[in-house]
Scaffold this motif. Structure first.
Motif, PDB file in Angstrom:
ATOM      1  N   MET A   1       0.833  -1.292  -0.016  1.00 55.06           N
ATOM      2  CA  MET A   1      -0.015   0.085  -0.096  1.00 55.06           C
ATOM      3  C   MET A   1       0.843   1.258  -0.002  1.00 55.06           C
ATOM      4  SD  MET A   1      -2.903   0.973  -0.059  1.00 55.06           S
ATOM      5  CE  MET A   1      -4.057   2.458   0.498  1.00 55.06           C
ATOM      6  N   THR A   2       1.852   1.314   0.738  1.00 52.88           N
ATOM      7  CA  THR A   2       2.795   2.508   0.957  1.00 52.88           C
ATOM      8  C   THR A   2       3.483   2.697  -0.408  1.00 52.88           C
ATOM      9  OG1 THR A   2       4.635   1.124   1.890  1.00 52.88           O
ATOM     10  CG2 THR A   2       2.980   2.556   3.360  1.00 52.88           C
ATOM     11  N   GLU A   3       3.845   1.767  -1.005  1.00 57.28           N
ATOM     12  CA  GLU A   3       4.521   1.573  -2.489  1.00 57.28           C
ATOM     13  C   GLU A   3       3.789   2.246  -3.605  1.00 57.28           C
ATOM     14  OE1 GLU A   3       5.971  -1.584  -5.562  1.00 57.28           O
ATOM     15  OE2 GLU A   3       6.407  -2.025  -3.483  1.00 57.28           O
ATOM     16  N   TRP A   4       2.353   1.777  -3.332  1.00 54.47           N
ATOM     17  CA  TRP A   4       1.535   2.363  -4.424  1.00 54.47           C
ATOM     18  C   TRP A   4       1.275   3.877  -4.082  1.00 54.47           C
ATOM     19  CZ3 TRP A   4      -3.191   5.057  -3.796  1.00 54.47           C
ATOM     20  CH2 TRP A   4      -3.962   5.213  -5.123  1.00 54.47           C
ATOM     21  N   LEU A   5       1.215   4.364  -2.571  1.00 54.82           N
ATOM     22  CA  LEU A   5       1.163   5.788  -2.588  1.00 54.82           C
ATOM     23  C   LEU A   5       2.327   6.632  -2.914  1.00 54.82           C
ATOM     24  CD1 LEU A   5      -0.590   5.640   1.116  1.00 54.82           C
ATOM     25  CD2 LEU A   5      -1.396   6.649  -0.872  1.00 54.82           C
ATOM     26  N   THR A   6       3.634   6.025  -2.551  1.00 53.97           N
ATOM     27  CA  THR A   6       4.556   6.957  -3.276  1.00 53.97           C
ATOM     28  C   THR A   6       4.729   6.914  -4.636  1.00 53.97           C
ATOM     29  OG1 THR A   6       6.090   4.756  -2.930  1.00 53.97           O
ATOM     30  CG2 THR A   6       5.906   6.160  -0.890  1.00 53.97           C
ATOM     31  N   GLU A   7       4.231   5.914  -5.485  1.00 50.81           N
ATOM     32  CA  GLU A   7       4.409   6.075  -6.747  1.00 50.81           C
ATOM     33  C   GLU A   7       3.477   6.785  -7.340  1.00 50.81           C
ATOM     34  OE1 GLU A   7       3.711   2.017  -8.256  1.00 50.81           O
ATOM     35  OE2 GLU A   7       5.832   1.222  -7.423  1.00 50.81           O
ATOM     36  N   ASN A   8       2.265   7.222  -6.685  1.00 46.52           N
ATOM     37  CA  ASN A   8       1.198   7.965  -7.185  1.00 46.52           C
ATOM     38  C   ASN A   8       1.079   9.427  -6.180  1.00 46.52           C
ATOM     39  OD1 ASN A   8       0.446   6.400  -9.454  1.00 46.52           O
ATOM     40  ND2 ASN A   8      -0.321   4.884  -7.638  1.00 46.52           N
ATOM     41  N   LEU A   9       2.045   9.687  -5.627  1.00 42.72           N
ATOM     42  CA  LEU A   9       1.709  10.728  -4.687  1.00 42.72           C
ATOM     43  C   LEU A   9       1.648  11.995  -5.219  1.00 42.72           C
ATOM     44  CD1 LEU A   9       1.734  11.813  -1.823  1.00 42.72           C
ATOM     45  CD2 LEU A   9       4.405  12.061  -2.120  1.00 42.72           C
ATOM     46  N   THR A  10       2.152  12.308  -6.608  1.00 37.41           N
ATOM     47  CA  THR A  10       2.334  13.614  -7.026  1.00 37.41           C
ATOM     48  C   THR A  10       0.589  13.661  -7.793  1.00 37.41           C
ATOM     49  OG1 THR A  10       3.105  12.510  -9.193  1.00 37.41           O
ATOM     50  CG2 THR A  10       4.411  14.031  -7.709  1.00 37.41           C
ATOM     51  N   SER A  11       0.155  12.511  -8.451  1.00 38.03           N
ATOM     52  CA  SER A  11      -1.243  12.528  -9.028  1.00 38.03           C
ATOM     53  C   SER A  11      -2.208  12.729  -7.936  1.00 38.03           C
ATOM     54  CB  SER A  11      -1.264  11.228  -9.525  1.00 38.03           C
ATOM     55  OG  SER A  11      -0.521  11.151 -10.515  1.00 38.03           O
ATOM     56  N   ILE A  12      -1.911  12.338  -6.567  1.00 33.74           N
ATOM     57  CA  ILE A  12      -2.856  12.301  -5.686  1.00 33.74           C
ATOM     58  C   ILE A  12      -2.949  13.936  -5.113  1.00 33.74           C
ATOM     59  CG2 ILE A  12      -3.204  11.821  -3.144  1.00 33.74           C
ATOM     60  CD1 ILE A  12      -2.136   9.073  -3.921  1.00 33.74           C
ATOM     61  N   LEU A  13      -1.850  14.434  -5.101  1.00 32.14           N
ATOM     62  CA  LEU A  13      -1.891  15.738  -4.495  1.00 32.14           C
ATOM     63  C   LEU A  13      -2.450  16.747  -5.781  1.00 32.14           C
ATOM     64  CD1 LEU A  13       1.659  15.816  -2.806  1.00 32.14           C
ATOM     65  CD2 LEU A  13      -0.361  15.884  -1.832  1.00 32.14           C
ATOM     66  N   VAL A  14      -2.043  16.468  -6.916  1.00 28.61           N
ATOM     67  CA  VAL A  14      -2.650  17.127  -7.965  1.00 28.61           C
ATOM     68  C   VAL A  14      -4.274  16.996  -7.896  1.00 28.61           C
ATOM     69  CG1 VAL A  14      -3.171  17.674 -10.356  1.00 28.61           C
ATOM     70  CG2 VAL A  14      -0.734  17.298  -9.471  1.00 28.61           C
ATOM     71  N   CYS A  15      -4.843  15.828  -7.836  1.00 24.61           N
ATOM     72  CA  CYS A  15      -6.436  15.586  -7.508  1.00 24.61           C
ATOM     73  C   CYS A  15      -6.771  16.275  -6.497  1.00 24.61           C
ATOM     74  CB  CYS A  15      -6.676  14.190  -7.630  1.00 24.61           C
ATOM     75  SG  CYS A  15      -6.057  13.427  -9.277  1.00 24.61           S
ATOM     76  N   LEU A  16      -6.193  16.417  -5.247  1.00 20.50           N
ATOM     77  CA  LEU A  16      -6.683  16.827  -4.105  1.00 20.50           C
ATOM     78  C   LEU A  16      -6.742  18.447  -4.251  1.00 20.50           C
ATOM     79  CD1 LEU A  16      -4.868  15.031  -1.274  1.00 20.50           C
ATOM     80  CD2 LEU A  16      -7.351  15.035  -1.956  1.00 20.50           C
ATOM     81  N   ALA A  17      -5.423  19.040  -4.772  1.00 25.12           N
ATOM     82  CA  ALA A  17      -5.618  20.401  -5.204  1.00 25.12           C
ATOM     83  C   ALA A  17      -6.761  20.918  -6.042  1.00 25.12           C
ATOM     84  CB  ALA A  17      -4.468  20.843  -5.754  1.00 25.12           C
ATOM     85  N   LEU A  18      -7.175  20.164  -7.161  1.00 19.32           N
ATOM     86  CA  LEU A  18      -8.201  20.563  -8.174  1.00 19.32           C
ATOM     87  C   LEU A  18      -9.558  20.400  -7.518  1.00 19.32           C
ATOM     88  CD1 LEU A  18      -6.914  18.727 -11.275  1.00 19.32           C
ATOM     89  CD2 LEU A  18      -7.055  21.245 -11.044  1.00 19.32           C
ATOM     90  N   GLY A  19      -9.678  19.211  -6.622  1.00 23.53           N
ATOM     91  CA  GLY A  19     -10.856  19.188  -5.751  1.00 23.53           C
ATOM     92  C   GLY A  19     -11.123  20.447  -4.848  1.00 23.53           C
ATOM     93  N   GLY A  20     -10.100  20.898  -4.342  1.00 29.72           N
ATOM     94  CA  GLY A  20     -10.303  22.022  -3.455  1.00 29.72           C
ATOM     95  C   GLY A  20     -10.534  23.297  -4.019  1.00 29.72           C
ATOM     96  N   ILE A  21     -10.034  23.389  -5.258  1.00 25.11           N
ATOM     97  CA  ILE A  21     -10.298  24.670  -6.193  1.00 25.11           C
ATOM     98  C   ILE A  21     -11.796  24.421  -6.650  1.00 25.11           C
ATOM     99  CG2 ILE A  21      -9.744  25.632  -8.384  1.00 25.11           C
ATOM    100  CD1 ILE A  21      -6.812  24.900  -8.154  1.00 25.11           C
ATOM    101  N   VAL A  22     -12.247  23.379  -7.210  1.00 25.96           N
ATOM    102  CA  VAL A  22     -13.419  23.227  -7.593  1.00 25.96           C
ATOM    103  C   VAL A  22     -14.604  23.453  -6.379  1.00 25.96           C
ATOM    104  CG1 VAL A  22     -15.074  21.495  -8.121  1.00 25.96           C
ATOM    105  CG2 VAL A  22     -13.013  21.577  -9.399  1.00 25.96           C
ATOM    106  N   PHE A  23     -14.169  22.780  -4.942  1.00 23.78           N
ATOM    107  CA  PHE A  23     -15.083  23.225  -3.871  1.00 23.78           C
ATOM    108  C   PHE A  23     -15.011  24.680  -3.471  1.00 23.78           C
ATOM    109  CE2 PHE A  23     -15.331  23.935   0.719  1.00 23.78           C
ATOM    110  CZ  PHE A  23     -16.632  23.320   0.984  1.00 23.78           C
ATOM    111  N   LEU A  24     -13.797  25.197  -3.438  1.00 23.99           N
ATOM    112  CA  LEU A  24     -14.060  26.857  -3.465  1.00 23.99           C
ATOM    113  C   LEU A  24     -14.855  27.489  -3.957  1.00 23.99           C
ATOM    114  CD1 LEU A  24     -10.316  27.144  -2.068  1.00 23.99           C
ATOM    115  CD2 LEU A  24     -12.480  27.180  -0.730  1.00 23.99           C
TER     116      LEU A  24
END
Length: 60
Positions: A1-24
């Motif tokens: 699980m942690t391996e998957w998180l480290t491999e996809n961390l940038t994608s996860i952060l970008v998705c969270l940032a975009l979700g935050g922008i849409v929410f705001l």
């Protein structure tokens, strides 16, 4: 699980940032509507849909 998180961390952060922008954006629109403000800014001279808005407001 942690391996998957480290491999996809940038994608996860970008998705969270975009979700935050849409929410705001949605939150700001809802707050503007509650205050009675127009979401378009009210500059009808530059708007291609100004006749549609004017007809809608005239009916009210």
């Amino acid at each position: 699980m942690t391996e998957w998180l480290t491999e996809n961390l940038t994608s996860i952060l970008v998705c969270l940032a975009l979700g935050g922008i849409v929410f705001l954006s949605i939150f700001a629109t809802v707050q503007s509507r509650k205050k009675g403000k127009s979401p378009c800014g009210g500059n009808c001279a530059c708007c291609g849909m100004c006749k549609a808005c004017a007809q809608k407001e005239a009916k009210q």
